[in-house]
Design a protein around this motif. Structure first.
Motif, PDB file in Angstrom:
ATOM      1  N   ASP A   3       2.424  -5.027   9.073  1.00 50.98           N
ATOM      2  CA  ASP A   3       2.288  -6.052   8.069  1.00 50.98           C
ATOM      3  C   ASP A   3       2.536  -7.649   8.492  1.00 50.98           C
ATOM      4  N   SER A  67       8.134  -3.717  -0.230  1.00 46.04           N
ATOM      5  CA  SER A  67       6.709  -3.514  -0.002  1.00 46.04           C
ATOM      6  C   SER A  67       6.219  -2.732  -1.931  1.00 46.04           C
ATOM      7  N   PHE A 145      -0.246  -4.069   0.497  1.00 40.68           N
ATOM      8  CA  PHE A 145       1.491  -3.259   0.120  1.00 40.68           C
ATOM      9  C   PHE A 145       1.627  -2.039  -0.193  1.00 40.68           C
TER      10      PHE A 145
END
Length: 461
Positions: A3, A67, A145
């Protein structure tokens, strides 16, 4: 780690969809790094006290919830806040992951485990742009995400069933003064690094934040030296190998992460390729980093970690320098040798830094020590992205005129800006190599028998 870089190729799509400017888009990358850096040491100290598996599971839940919020973002500000919350969960995972491995494995098995950890770590960083590009091509950017959710769910099940609980054998009170002063100090410092160029380095806001960082970190150091039960043992900073490994973590992140961000932007803006193909061009970094990291865990037990870390940063410095041969209109393969060298340096550095940190830290401070080391890594990420961004943006501010010549001039300006990013990254990596050669221990890390207890701090140091 995925991420940190997966959002890079999606930034143009996010900016268009959420009507964000360059500063707000950069914050989408930096907000994650900022909260990671500010909270890593805190969560490591809490994990040593309350249980590393407990904090790890809490981190997974927080990361998953954040997320989901990122995927539901309705504006750039909302997304930046959700990314910051994602960084809170990430801090819990970073601070406890290596400590859990250190407690579960010993001797040759620990070397294998750290090699596997480093391989996944390096592979995730370099795979991020490719995975992000693929998702953006076939679906909405929000899925970069949302794809975390099934992974988090699986990790929660595995951790709950198979990860043993470990904590410090000494019950210590929570060091609230240390927690608060460190969070304020690191948060202010990273904020200056991220936005200092936009605000003006001598602006009142920047100077106030810089002063806050100095005062808070000074108060933290004083509290740790005088407190009866400090959350961070300053004696670790007297260990040259620990300091050298922390500097290596910082230099590796600062030199390479900024390069990833602006090289991807160069491929998309100048060469006009989509995110998937731009990310695919970083596959050499992924492959080489994965292979190098897989063997680096054993390597640090067989030869001097000083040699491994110095060689790793030297490879990164040479790779970044070689990539300055990339010119407007030339094939991207001109930079291929440099990408390979950067992948080699990145792959060698990460598991070796982890091995040195675990070797010199007392077992009851494993999460705190790895949290401090990861703090240096994440401050390096924020510093690299911010510093390279200031260099890149400054090089693009010169007027280019209009018409066809303007387009060509803009392409040349992008190339020149990218060269400056490469040179800055190479200088950071070269300085890190010198400091690693001076500070890190020369003797190989002791490979303990599999049945042996964890090494004592005095013997390991």
């Amino acid at each position: 780690m995925l991420d940190v870089t997966i959002v890079i190729v999606a930034l143009p799509a996010i900016a268009t969809d959420l009507s964000g400017d360059l500063q707000s888009i950069q914050l989408i990358v930096d907000a994650y790094a900022l909260t990671l850096a500010a909270l890593l040491l805190n969560t490591g100290a809490l994990a040593d006290r309350f249980g590393r598996r407990r904090v790890f599971l809490a981190g997974l839940v927080t990361f998953g919830a954040a997320s989901a919020l990122c995927g539901a973002a309705s504006g750039a500000t909302f997304l930046v806040i959700a990314r910051a919350l994602q960084g809170v969960g990430g801090a819990m995972l970073f601070a406890t992951g290596l400590a859990i491995l250190g407690a579960a494995y010993h001797g040759a098995d620990r070397a294998k485990a750290l090699g596997a950890f480093g391989a996944v770590f390096g592979g995730a960083v370099a795979l991020g742009p490719l995975v992000g590009g693929a998702i953006v091509e076939v679906a909405d950017w929000r899925w970069i995400f949302l794809v975390n959710l099934p992974v988090v769910a699986l990790a929660i099940v595995i951790a709950h069933r198979h990860v043993p609980e470990t904590r410090s054998p000494r019950t210590r009170r929570v060091d609230w003064v240390g927690q608060i002063t460190f969070t304020i100090g690191i948060g202010s410092l990273v904020a200056v690094l991220i936005d200092g160029g936009d605000w003006g380095w001598t602006s009142a806001r920047n100077l106030a934040l810089a002063m806050t960082a100095v005062l808070a970190l000074t108060a933290f150091a004083v509290s740790q030296g005088r407190g009866a039960e400090p959350m961070f043992d300053l004696a670790l900073l007297r260990n040259r190998s620990f300091v050298g490994s922390a500097i290596t973590a910082f230099a590796t992140s600062a030199s390479l992460f900024g390069m990833f961000v602006y090289l991807i932007l160069y491929f998309q803006k100048v060469e006009g390729i989509d995110g998937l193909h731009a990310g695919a061009r970083l596959l050499p970094v992924t492959i080489v980093a994965f292979v190098a990291a897989a063997g680096a865990g054993r390597l640090s037990a067989a030869i001097s970690p000083r040699l491994v870390l110095t060689a790793a940063l030297s490879c990164s410095a040479c790779g970044l320098l070689q990539m300055t041969r990339l010119e407007s209109g030339s094939s991207w393969t001109v930079a291929l040798p440099g990408l390979v060298l950067c992948g080699l340096g990145f792959g060698l550095a990460n598991p070796t830094v982890a091995a040195v940190t675990l070797a010199v830290a007392p077992p009851d401070q494993a999460a705190t020590a790895t949290g401090m080391n990861s703090t240096f890594r994440q401050v390096g990420v924020a510093t690299g992205v911010a510093a390279m961004g200031a260099i890149f943006d400054h090089a693009l501010r010169a007027p280019v005129g209009t018409g066809a010549r303007a387009a060509q001039a803009e392409s040349v300006a992008y190339t020149d800006a990218l060269h400056r990013v490469f040179l800055a990254g190479s200088a950071i990596a070269a300085l890190g190599a010198i400091l690693a050669a001076v500070l890190v221990r020369a003797a190989p890390l002791v490979a303990l028998p599999e049945s042996s207890p964890q090494p004592d701090i005095a013997a390991a140091a």
